[in-house]
Design a protein around this motif. Structure first.
Motif, PDB file in Angstrom:
ATOM      1  N   MET A   1      27.420  26.477  11.248  1.00 37.06           N
ATOM      2  CA  MET A   1      26.284  25.696  11.701  1.00 37.06           C
ATOM      3  C   MET A   1      25.041  26.115  10.923  1.00 37.06           C
ATOM      4  SD  MET A   1      24.616  25.435  15.515  1.00 37.06           S
ATOM      5  CE  MET A   1      24.122  27.158  15.585  1.00 37.06           C
ATOM      6  N   TYR A   2      24.358  25.134  10.386  1.00 37.01           N
ATOM      7  CA  TYR A   2      23.085  25.401   9.735  1.00 37.01           C
ATOM      8  C   TYR A   2      21.982  25.407  10.786  1.00 37.01           C
ATOM      9  CZ  TYR A   2      24.697  25.184   4.927  1.00 37.01           C
ATOM     10  OH  TYR A   2      25.303  25.469   3.740  1.00 37.01           O
ATOM     11  N   VAL A   3      21.238  26.501  10.866  1.00 34.74           N
ATOM     12  CA  VAL A   3      20.087  26.591  11.753  1.00 34.74           C
ATOM     13  C   VAL A   3      18.844  26.421  10.887  1.00 34.74           C
ATOM     14  CG1 VAL A   3      18.836  27.994  13.418  1.00 34.74           C
ATOM     15  CG2 VAL A   3      21.336  28.132  13.291  1.00 34.74           C
ATOM     16  N   LEU A   4      18.056  25.381  11.179  1.00 35.67           N
ATOM     17  CA  LEU A   4      16.955  24.975  10.319  1.00 35.67           C
ATOM     18  C   LEU A   4      15.645  24.892  11.096  1.00 35.67           C
ATOM     19  CD1 LEU A   4      18.865  22.001   8.626  1.00 35.67           C
ATOM     20  CD2 LEU A   4      18.730  24.362   7.800  1.00 35.67           C
ATOM     21  N   ASP A   5      14.562  24.708  10.351  1.00 36.40           N
ATOM     22  CA  ASP A   5      13.235  24.479  10.931  1.00 36.40           C
ATOM     23  C   ASP A   5      12.875  25.546  11.966  1.00 36.40           C
ATOM     24  OD1 ASP A   5      13.317  22.217   9.353  1.00 36.40           O
ATOM     25  OD2 ASP A   5      13.848  20.870  10.999  1.00 36.40           O
ATOM     26  N   LYS A   6      12.975  26.805  11.529  1.00 38.06           N
ATOM     27  CA  LYS A   6      12.613  27.954  12.366  1.00 38.06           C
ATOM     28  C   LYS A   6      13.402  27.991  13.672  1.00 38.06           C
ATOM     29  CE  LYS A   6       7.929  28.240  10.472  1.00 38.06           C
ATOM     30  NZ  LYS A   6       6.465  28.246  10.768  1.00 38.06           N
ATOM     31  N   GLY A   7      14.663  27.590  13.587  1.00 36.55           N
ATOM     32  CA  GLY A   7      15.553  27.667  14.731  1.00 36.55           C
ATOM     33  C   GLY A   7      15.454  26.518  15.697  1.00 36.55           C
ATOM     34  N   THR A   8      14.698  25.491  15.361  1.00 36.57           N
ATOM     35  CA  THR A   8      14.524  24.365  16.281  1.00 36.57           C
ATOM     36  C   THR A   8      15.529  23.244  16.056  1.00 36.57           C
ATOM     37  OG1 THR A   8      12.927  23.254  14.823  1.00 36.57           O
ATOM     38  CG2 THR A   8      12.055  24.836  16.427  1.00 36.57           C
ATOM     39  N   ARG A   9      16.294  23.312  14.977  1.00 28.19           N
ATOM     40  CA  ARG A   9      17.243  22.239  14.646  1.00 28.19           C
ATOM     41  C   ARG A   9      18.514  22.859  14.095  1.00 28.19           C
ATOM     42  NH1 ARG A   9      18.150  18.354  10.207  1.00 28.19           N
ATOM     43  NH2 ARG A   9      16.739  19.509   8.846  1.00 28.19           N
ATOM     44  N   PHE A  10      19.653  22.301  14.481  1.00 34.45           N
ATOM     45  CA  PHE A  10      20.909  22.774  13.913  1.00 34.45           C
ATOM     46  C   PHE A  10      21.731  21.596  13.431  1.00 34.45           C
ATOM     47  CE2 PHE A  10      22.200  21.911  18.245  1.00 34.45           C
ATOM     48  CZ  PHE A  10      23.534  21.542  18.172  1.00 34.45           C
ATOM     49  N   VAL A  11      22.522  21.838  12.404  1.00 30.65           N
ATOM     50  CA  VAL A  11      23.344  20.786  11.809  1.00 30.65           C
ATOM     51  C   VAL A  11      24.751  21.316  11.584  1.00 30.65           C
ATOM     52  CG1 VAL A  11      23.684  19.243   9.850  1.00 30.65           C
ATOM     53  CG2 VAL A  11      21.363  19.737  10.646  1.00 30.65           C
ATOM     54  N   ILE A  12      25.714  20.626  12.155  1.00 31.98           N
ATOM     55  CA  ILE A  12      27.123  20.854  11.855  1.00 31.98           C
ATOM     56  C   ILE A  12      27.547  19.639  11.038  1.00 31.98           C
ATOM     57  CG2 ILE A  12      29.442  21.143  12.797  1.00 31.98           C
ATOM     58  CD1 ILE A  12      28.038  22.229  15.364  1.00 31.98           C
ATOM     59  N   PRO A  13      27.666  19.764   9.733  1.00 35.83           N
ATOM     60  CA  PRO A  13      27.813  18.583   8.878  1.00 35.83           C
ATOM     61  C   PRO A  13      29.111  17.818   9.125  1.00 35.83           C
ATOM     62  CG  PRO A  13      27.178  20.523   7.595  1.00 35.83           C
ATOM     63  CD  PRO A  13      27.594  21.010   8.942  1.00 35.83           C
TER      64      PRO A  13
ATOM     65  N   TYR B   1      12.449  31.855   5.028  1.00 38.54           N
ATOM     66  CA  TYR B   1      13.645  31.836   5.852  1.00 38.54           C
ATOM     67  C   TYR B   1      14.818  32.319   5.008  1.00 38.54           C
ATOM     68  CZ  TYR B   1      14.260  27.287   3.498  1.00 38.54           C
ATOM     69  OH  TYR B   1      14.387  26.287   2.566  1.00 38.54           O
ATOM     70  N   ARG B   2      15.932  32.603   5.665  1.00 39.94           N
ATOM     71  CA  ARG B   2      17.093  33.151   4.975  1.00 39.94           C
ATOM     72  C   ARG B   2      18.036  32.033   4.535  1.00 39.94           C
ATOM     73  NH1 ARG B   2      20.402  37.062   8.026  1.00 39.94           N
ATOM     74  NH2 ARG B   2      20.674  38.282   6.130  1.00 39.94           N
ATOM     75  N   ILE B   3      18.518  32.160   3.335  1.00 40.51           N
ATOM     76  CA  ILE B   3      19.505  31.216   2.804  1.00 40.51           C
ATOM     77  C   ILE B   3      20.847  31.489   3.470  1.00 40.51           C
ATOM     78  CG2 ILE B   3      20.754  30.516   0.714  1.00 40.51           C
ATOM     79  CD1 ILE B   3      18.217  31.406  -0.859  1.00 40.51           C
TER      80      ILE B   3
ATOM     81  N   ILE C   1      30.641  27.700  26.314  1.00 40.55           N
ATOM     82  CA  ILE C   1      31.450  27.348  25.148  1.00 40.55           C
ATOM     83  C   ILE C   1      30.579  26.859  23.999  1.00 40.55           C
ATOM     84  CG2 ILE C   1      31.899  24.974  25.882  1.00 40.55           C
ATOM     85  CD1 ILE C   1      34.712  25.291  24.609  1.00 40.55           C
ATOM     86  N   LEU C   2      29.447  26.245  24.297  1.00 39.76           N
ATOM     87  CA  LEU C   2      28.586  25.746  23.236  1.00 39.76           C
ATOM     88  C   LEU C   2      27.925  26.893  22.468  1.00 39.76           C
ATOM     89  CD1 LEU C   2      26.930  22.662  24.927  1.00 39.76           C
ATOM     90  CD2 LEU C   2      28.998  22.766  23.542  1.00 39.76           C
ATOM     91  N   GLU C   3      27.584  27.964  23.158  1.00 44.48           N
ATOM     92  CA  GLU C   3      27.060  29.141  22.473  1.00 44.48           C
ATOM     93  C   GLU C   3      28.172  29.850  21.730  1.00 44.48           C
ATOM     94  OE1 GLU C   3      25.017  31.623  25.239  1.00 44.48           O
ATOM     95  OE2 GLU C   3      23.342  30.235  25.507  1.00 44.48           O
ATOM     96  N   LEU C   4      29.334  29.966  22.369  1.00 43.44           N
ATOM     97  CA  LEU C   4      30.457  30.636  21.748  1.00 43.44           C
ATOM     98  C   LEU C   4      30.842  29.952  20.438  1.00 43.44           C
ATOM     99  CD1 LEU C   4      32.728  32.813  22.066  1.00 43.44           C
ATOM    100  CD2 LEU C   4      34.101  31.020  23.133  1.00 43.44           C
ATOM    101  N   MET C   5      30.852  28.626  20.441  1.00 43.32           N
ATOM    102  CA  MET C   5      31.218  27.867  19.251  1.00 43.32           C
ATOM    103  C   MET C   5      30.002  27.467  18.425  1.00 43.32           C
ATOM    104  SD  MET C   5      34.357  28.097  19.652  1.00 43.32           S
ATOM    105  CE  MET C   5      34.804  27.222  18.163  1.00 43.32           C
ATOM    106  N   ARG C   6      28.845  28.044  18.760  1.00 46.32           N
ATOM    107  CA  ARG C   6      27.599  27.809  18.044  1.00 46.32           C
ATOM    108  C   ARG C   6      27.335  26.308  17.862  1.00 46.32           C
ATOM    109  NH1 ARG C   6      27.389  31.943  13.027  1.00 46.32           N
ATOM    110  NH2 ARG C   6      25.514  30.720  12.605  1.00 46.32           N
ATOM    111  N   ARG C   7      27.377  25.624  18.997  1.00 48.69           N
ATOM    112  CA  ARG C   7      27.057  24.189  19.004  1.00 48.69           C
ATOM    113  C   ARG C   7      25.635  23.958  19.488  1.00 48.69           C
ATOM    114  NH1 ARG C   7      31.213  24.644  15.962  1.00 48.69           N
ATOM    115  NH2 ARG C   7      32.281  22.679  15.566  1.00 48.69           N
ATOM    116  N   VAL C   8      24.896  25.019  19.745  1.00 50.70           N
ATOM    117  CA  VAL C   8      23.473  24.935  20.051  1.00 50.70           C
ATOM    118  C   VAL C   8      22.759  25.996  19.235  1.00 50.70           C
ATOM    119  CG1 VAL C   8      23.652  23.968  22.362  1.00 50.70           C
ATOM    120  CG2 VAL C   8      23.819  26.434  22.062  1.00 50.70           C
ATOM    121  N   ALA C   9      21.522  25.702  18.825  1.00 49.20           N
ATOM    122  CA  ALA C   9      20.760  26.650  18.013  1.00 49.20           C
ATOM    123  C   ALA C   9      20.243  27.789  18.867  1.00 49.20           C
ATOM    124  CB  ALA C   9      19.609  25.928  17.337  1.00 49.20           C
TER     125      ALA C   9
END
Length: 345
Positions: free
Chosen positions: A1-13, A135-137, A337-345
């Protein structure tokens, strides 16, 4: 999961579009939201870059594109030449120092083991400091050799920069001596694909399927186009059923079909809502669904939550609703489960 915009947005492509990084015209297309409706773009220094452009020629184009083009909300990544190549360090220095805060990730090819991820992460520590990054790459790793597949979980957990694993079918098949990589690939590479999925999900990363190599041309008959589109859809529906979150694409023409294969339909989202709501209204436990007659329990609800999480990625479900249902499940089971599977930022 990409965590973007200072942790306010996440993207699972759902779609990661790769293209040759030495060609400015292709960068322009990749940045265009209409021409390339993908979640993630990956400009390539490696396999897609001709020998004559490797080194300074391709780096100059890449840095210019990163600094001058607006890629909108897309995840932007770069694939350098592999870590054993003489071009690797120069590629990394050029983009990290030349385009600070202008892209999100590195796609590391030909990964063999976790030590390579740690080496790249350490290099990024230094380059980010020198380049003034805010931010970190993040890192996605291609799993495209038998050695990498055996080490997939160790690769996935080698650095907290890791966000995803990608199955690279062509190099992987070459290592195994397999020629046919299009027909029946979800059957013939079932173990390999799901091993990547299991390693990624165990580490809380996303898993991305390989490209579908067949494209349709303007000269193809309508019947041939339909045949190729059906093949693309079949490959990706099968990959999604193996647990893949998305796929690589090699041309914008593949984007619409591929996106749909990894996105729940409106009906599926509504059904997930209905079942989750029913379950909590009835007080949990194990029960028969009065509509379908199927049994519902906490495991069923977790499947529904994952559908809602995918719906949230597609803008079909609000983050507030997703977190509310997730909190109800966590209150009873003790874990989310959403935190476990990193489905939320």
């Amino acid at each position: 999961m990409y965590v973007l915009d200072k942790g306010t947005r996440f993207v699972i492509p759902r779609t990661e579009m790769t293209y040759p990084g030495h060609n400015m015209k292709l960068h322009v297309t990749a940045a265009d939201a209409v021409k390339a409706p993908v979640d993630h773009v990956m400009a390539d220094f490696e396999d897609a870059c001709p020998y004559e452009f490797k080194g300074e020629k391709s780096r100059k184009v890449m840095v210019e594109a990163l600094n001058t083009l607006d890629f909108g909300k897309k995840v932007v990544t770069v694939r350098p030449n592999n870590i054993h190549s003489k071009f690797f360090k120069g590629d990394m220095e050029a983009i990290v120092l030349g385009a600070p805060n202008r892209f999100h990730g590195i796609m590391l090819p030909k990964t063999r083991g976790p030590e390579e991820i740690r080496e790249v992460s350490k290099l990024l520590d230094d380059l980010e400091k020198r380049g003034g990054w805010k931010y970190r790459i993040q890192i996605e790793s291609l799993i495209e050799t038998p050695h990498a597949l055996i080490n997939a979980y160790e690769i996935a957990t080698a650095s907290d920069r890791m966000c995803g694993l990608v199955f690279g079918i062509a190099d992987y098949a070459a290592n195994l001596g397999i020629r046919e990589i299009v027909e029946n690939q979800n059957q013939n590479f079932h173990y390999s694909k799901q091993a990547v999925v299991v390693a990624a999900k165990a580490a809380g990363l996303h898993a991305i399927d390989n490209v579908y190599l067949r494209l349709w041309r303007n000269t193809d008959t309508p019947e041939r186009v339909k045949e190729l589109q059906a093949g693309l859809r079949e490959k990706n529906v099968g990959a999604a059923n193996l647990g893949m979150d998305g796929t690589w694409v090699i041309h914008p023409q593949q984007a619409e079909i591929a996106n749909a294969c990894y996105t729940p339909t409106v009906d599926q989202v509504e059904e997930a809502r209905r079942v989750i709501k029913l379950y909590h209204e009835k007080g949990g436990g194990s029960m028969a669904d009065p509509k379908s007659g199927e049994m519902i329990d906490e495991a069923t609800i977790k499947i529904g939550l994952m559908d809602l999480a995918k719906g949230a990625q597609a803008g079909m479900v609000s983050d507030a609703e997703l977190r509310d249902w997730s909190a109800k499940s966590r209150e009873i089971t003790g874990y989310d489960i959403l935190e476990l599977m990193r489905r939320v930022a």
